[in-house]
Design an enzyme around this catalytic site. Structure first.
Site, PDB file in Angstrom:
ATOM      1  N   CYS A 147     -13.035 -46.983  75.134  1.00 36.52           N
ATOM      2  CA  CYS A 147     -13.530 -47.534  76.407  1.00 36.52           C
ATOM      3  C   CYS A 147     -14.862 -46.903  76.792  1.00 36.52           C
ATOM      4  CB  CYS A 147     -12.509 -47.291  77.498  1.00 36.52           C
ATOM      5  SG  CYS A 147     -11.993 -45.579  77.595  1.00 36.52           S
ATOM      6  N   GLU A 167      -8.441 -49.022  85.050  1.00 37.94           N
ATOM      7  CA  GLU A 167      -9.491 -48.615  84.099  1.00 37.94           C
ATOM      8  C   GLU A 167      -9.700 -49.810  83.193  1.00 37.94           C
ATOM      9  OE1 GLU A 167     -10.917 -45.812  84.305  1.00 37.94           O
ATOM     10  OE2 GLU A 167      -9.538 -44.717  85.592  1.00 37.94           O
TER      11      GLU A 167
HETATM   12  P1  NAP Z   1      -4.787 -55.925  77.778  1.00 46.19           P
HETATM   13  O1  NAP Z   1      -4.431 -57.159  77.041  1.00 46.19           O
HETATM   14  O2  NAP Z   1      -5.199 -56.016  79.179  1.00 46.19           O
HETATM   15  O3  NAP Z   1      -3.499 -54.960  77.588  1.00 46.19           O
HETATM   16  C1  NAP Z   1      -3.426 -53.710  78.167  1.00 46.19           C
HETATM   17  C2  NAP Z   1      -2.005 -53.403  78.565  1.00 46.19           C
HETATM   18  O4  NAP Z   1      -1.559 -54.340  79.552  1.00 46.19           O
HETATM   19  C3  NAP Z   1      -1.003 -53.518  77.423  1.00 46.19           C
HETATM   20  O5  NAP Z   1      -0.020 -52.528  77.581  1.00 46.19           O
HETATM   21  C4  NAP Z   1      -0.387 -54.894  77.641  1.00 46.19           C
HETATM   22  O6  NAP Z   1       0.885 -55.016  77.088  1.00 46.19           O
HETATM   23  C5  NAP Z   1      -0.330 -54.907  79.145  1.00 46.19           C
HETATM   24  N1  NAP Z   1      -0.199 -56.227  79.738  1.00 46.19           N
HETATM   25  C6  NAP Z   1      -0.723 -57.394  79.304  1.00 46.19           C
HETATM   26  N2  NAP Z   1      -0.385 -58.380  80.174  1.00 46.19           N
HETATM   27  C7  NAP Z   1       0.354 -57.824  81.155  1.00 46.19           C
HETATM   28  C8  NAP Z   1       1.000 -58.318  82.332  1.00 46.19           C
HETATM   29  N3  NAP Z   1       0.930 -59.599  82.678  1.00 46.19           N
HETATM   30  N4  NAP Z   1       1.692 -57.448  83.108  1.00 46.19           N
HETATM   31  C9  NAP Z   1       1.760 -56.149  82.785  1.00 46.19           C
HETATM   32  N5  NAP Z   1       1.180 -55.626  81.682  1.00 46.19           N
HETATM   33  C10 NAP Z   1       0.472 -56.444  80.884  1.00 46.19           C
HETATM   34  O7  NAP Z   1      -5.929 -55.138  77.090  1.00 46.19           O
HETATM   35  P2  NAP Z   1      -6.286 -55.057  75.576  1.00 46.19           P
HETATM   36  O8  NAP Z   1      -7.085 -56.258  75.242  1.00 46.19           O
HETATM   37  O9  NAP Z   1      -5.084 -54.710  74.780  1.00 46.19           O
HETATM   38  O10 NAP Z   1      -7.195 -53.764  75.668  1.00 46.19           O
HETATM   39  C11 NAP Z   1      -8.552 -53.775  75.471  1.00 46.19           C
HETATM   40  C12 NAP Z   1      -9.293 -53.614  76.761  1.00 46.19           C
HETATM   41  O11 NAP Z   1      -8.936 -52.430  77.422  1.00 46.19           O
HETATM   42  C13 NAP Z   1     -10.756 -53.510  76.483  1.00 46.19           C
HETATM   43  O12 NAP Z   1     -11.411 -54.578  77.083  1.00 46.19           O
HETATM   44  C14 NAP Z   1     -11.207 -52.201  77.072  1.00 46.19           C
HETATM   45  O13 NAP Z   1     -12.369 -52.331  77.803  1.00 46.19           O
HETATM   46  C15 NAP Z   1     -10.090 -51.797  77.959  1.00 46.19           C
HETATM   47  N6  NAP Z   1      -9.915 -50.345  77.908  1.00 46.19           N
HETATM   48  C16 NAP Z   1     -10.307 -49.605  78.958  1.00 46.19           C
HETATM   49  C17 NAP Z   1     -10.133 -48.236  78.953  1.00 46.19           C
HETATM   50  C18 NAP Z   1     -10.538 -47.382  80.129  1.00 46.19           C
HETATM   51  O14 NAP Z   1     -10.149 -46.229  80.180  1.00 46.19           O
HETATM   52  N7  NAP Z   1     -11.261 -47.907  81.066  1.00 46.19           N
HETATM   53  C19 NAP Z   1      -9.534 -47.631  77.850  1.00 46.19           C
HETATM   54  C20 NAP Z   1      -9.157 -48.418  76.787  1.00 46.19           C
HETATM   55  C21 NAP Z   1      -9.335 -49.780  76.826  1.00 46.19           C
HETATM   56  P3  NAP Z   1       1.129 -55.767  75.675  1.00 46.19           P
HETATM   57  O15 NAP Z   1       0.449 -54.943  74.658  1.00 46.19           O
HETATM   58  O16 NAP Z   1       2.595 -55.765  75.554  1.00 46.19           O
HETATM   59  O17 NAP Z   1       0.512 -57.124  75.842  1.00 46.19           O
END
Ligand code: NAP
Length: 522
Positions: free
Chosen positions: A297, A258
């Site tokens: 999102c 997602e």
């Molecule tokens: P992100 O950096 O991708 O982080 C999301 C999750 O992934 C966090 O738990 C993060 O952990 C983890 N993570 C990061 N690097 C990783 C790796 N190499 N291996 C495993 N896990 C890893 O996203 P964000 O910037 O926090 O979130 C915002 C984005 O999420 C937005 O762009 C939004 O579009 C999207 N979003 C989508 C939905 C949906 O339902 N489609 C819902 C909400 C948000 P850490 O926090 O420890 O880095």
């Protein structure tokens, strides 16, 4: 409030990561609330414990029995709702209403899946469709069945919904009978940690069926095997890293993503500005821009308004945005809090300057002074409305998601064909909405947009009183979307269980198949 280093719950016990750990902040004041570290924690052992201890224990239960445990989990959250709301306000920068949206959403989703478990009943496998006669005689048939996968479900969650995001994934997986290892986003993980403390203390779930990794993921995803499932919510670049891990590429770990989405709302040309439908549209756009400071999102990012109405709509929305009080969520009268982290603030500001190249600013508050916040503190961004010229290319508006309190008005010629052309430039989204009473317009737009979306919301005066709006994800409807949105699908009631189960075609004699299925209660 605790400032200690929060432990992970792995291998059936609380374990502390090494080192100082990362700070979990109050994004309104930048006060340190706690710390989290996963350094030194051995992920492969934790995953194996879940597979070997949690898996068999959960699979021994029927859907109904697992549904009962999901219901007990919902009741536990309900009992501790106020404490969880307070934590969500502190660590997420949520207003009370935003925090309720997260916690109550978690409770409602758990309840919905508990009911699904009760409705399926005392079965351990699911039958998919009718038996199909394969030969000349009816005794040779094929029957599809779903059985629970033998691995572990790893859930990597985004920062914006620490309770709902956790619960919407866990409810489905646990009901399907697969153990869960949750990895919350570090910055807002206080709620997930407290939720786990409550769950562990209440001993609702069999040993090994729930695990929590606090802090960074490290090599967690690299350790996944062929029967494991990975459900990820977050940014597209992280998703791409996860899709390229050995479990997914070489061993067949199932993955559901997602990711980003440029959700659109389309106002039909039939809607007059003094109608109830117009009001409904205006309210939904305003709510999506400001609820959780736009960190949803499903929030509307592109607002398609017929050219003839765009000036009126722009003024109406700008007036309402100007009345939104921004500040510390604990301050009386505040309607919008800060963004979750300083890096989110930097990313949002960068994104806004990109969007501003495509159009002009309609509403923004330079030098915003948030209420109830020490000077210079907090990760606040002004609600920001932009507008592009009719017919403008606006490449960033249609391709760059700004995950904050921002939206862009895109005037269009009022035709369904142009609405579909413009919205589908978003290259796949979670949800878009059409507000109109004109059924032929709705029908043409809906059919044109459906292949690009996981959900479409048809807004009209008839449902205005009843509807939570397009931004609310519902447990009975699918959540996910094609293309940019990650190509994933979650929830959708009983459909959601299939991700954690294997569909197998059983070919053989009807009496034998019937006997086996009866024995399993299916
Ligand atoms: P992100 O950096 O991708 O982080 C999301 C999750 O992934 C966090 O738990 C993060 O952990 C983890 N993570 C990061 N690097 C990783 C790796 N190499 N291996 C495993 N896990 C890893 O996203 P964000 O910037 O926090 O979130 C915002 C984005 O999420 C937005 O762009 C939004 O579009 C999207 N979003 C989508 C939905 C949906 O339902 N489609 C819902 C909400 C948000 P850490 O926090 O420890 O880095």
């Amino acid at each position: 409030m605790t400032k200690t280093k929060l432990k992970s719950y792995l291998g059936g016990r609380w374990q502390e990561g090494e080192g100082e750990g990362e700070a979990l902040l109050d994004p309104a004041t930048e006060e340190v609330l706690a710390r989290a570290s996963s350094d030194g924690l051995v992920r492969p052992l934790a995953l194996e414990f879940a597979r070997t201890e949690g898996g068999p224990a959960l699979r021994a239960l029927t859907f109904k029995q697992r549904g009962d445990l999901v219901q007990k989990t919902a009741a536990l959250l309900q009992k501790n709702r106020d404490e969880l709301i307070d934590l969500s306000m502190a660590n997420g920068g949520n207003t009370r209403s935003d925090a309720k949206f997260d916690i109550d959403g978690a409770i409602a989703t758990l309840q919905a899946f508990a009911e699904i478990g009760a409705a399926i009943g005392d079965k351990r496998i699911l039958v998919d469709g009718e038996a199909i006669q394969l030969g000349r005689a009816p005794r040779l048939v094929g029957q599809h069945v779903l059985t629970t996968r033998r691995g572990v479900a790893v859930h990597v969650n985004a920062f914006n919904f620490p309770a709902w995001g956790l619960a919407e994934k866990a409810a489905v997986a646990l009901l399907a009978g697969i153990p869960v290892l949750t990895k919350p986003a570090t910055s807002s993980s206080l709620v997930a940690h407290r939720l786990f403390e409550l769950l562990v203390e209440a001993q609702i779930w069999p040993k090994g069926s729930i695990s929590l990794l606090m802090g960074r993921a490290g090599d967690l995803v690299e350790c996944l095997e062929g029967q494991d499932c990975l459900a990820f919510t977050g940014g597209a670049s992280t998703a791409s890293l996860l899709r390229n891990t050995p479990g997914v590429v070489l061993r067949g770990t199932r993955i559901n993503v997602e990711a980003d989405s440029l959700n659109a709302a389309v106002l039909g040309p039939d809607v007059s500005p003094d109608s109830e439908t117009y009001d409904f549209f205006l309210k939904d756009v305003l709510r999506d821009m400001t609820q959780k400071a736009g960190q949803k999102c499903t929030a509307i990012r592109r607002v398609l308004v017929p050219e003839a109405l765009s000036e009126r709509f722009r003024d109406d929305l700008a007036d309402r945005l100007a009345a939104v009080v921004v500040g510390n969520p604990r301050t009386e009268g505040v309607r919008m809090g800060p963004l979750a982290t300083s890096s989110q603030k930097a990313t949002v500001l960068e994104g806004l300057s990109l969007l501003a190249r495509d159009g002009r600013l309609v509403h923004s508050r330079p030098g915003l002074k948030p209420e109830g916040v020490p000077k210079g503190k907090g990760f606040f961004v002004s609600p920001t409305l932009l507008e592009v010229e009719p017919g403008a290319d606006a490449p960033s508006v249609h391709s760059h998601e700004v995950f904050g309190p921002a939206a862009t008005i895109v005037p269009f010629d009022g035709s369904a064909a142009q609405a579909v052309e413009l919205v589908s430039r978003g290259a796949g989204g979670l949800v878009s909405s059409i507000y109109s009473e004109d059924v032929p317009f709705v029908s043409e737009t809906m059919l044109g947009l459906a292949p690009f979306h996981g959900r479409l919301f048809l807004g009209s005066a008839k449902i205005a009183e009843l509807s939570p709006g397009p931004g609310t994800v519902l447990p009975g409807l699918v959540h996910g979307g094609p293309g940019r949105a990650g190509n994933g699908e979650e929830l959708g009631g009983e459909r959601g269980l299939a991700f954690y189960m294997q569909r197998t075609a059983i070919e053989g004699s009807r009496p034998v198949i019937d006997r086996i299925l009866k024995q399993e209660g299916a």
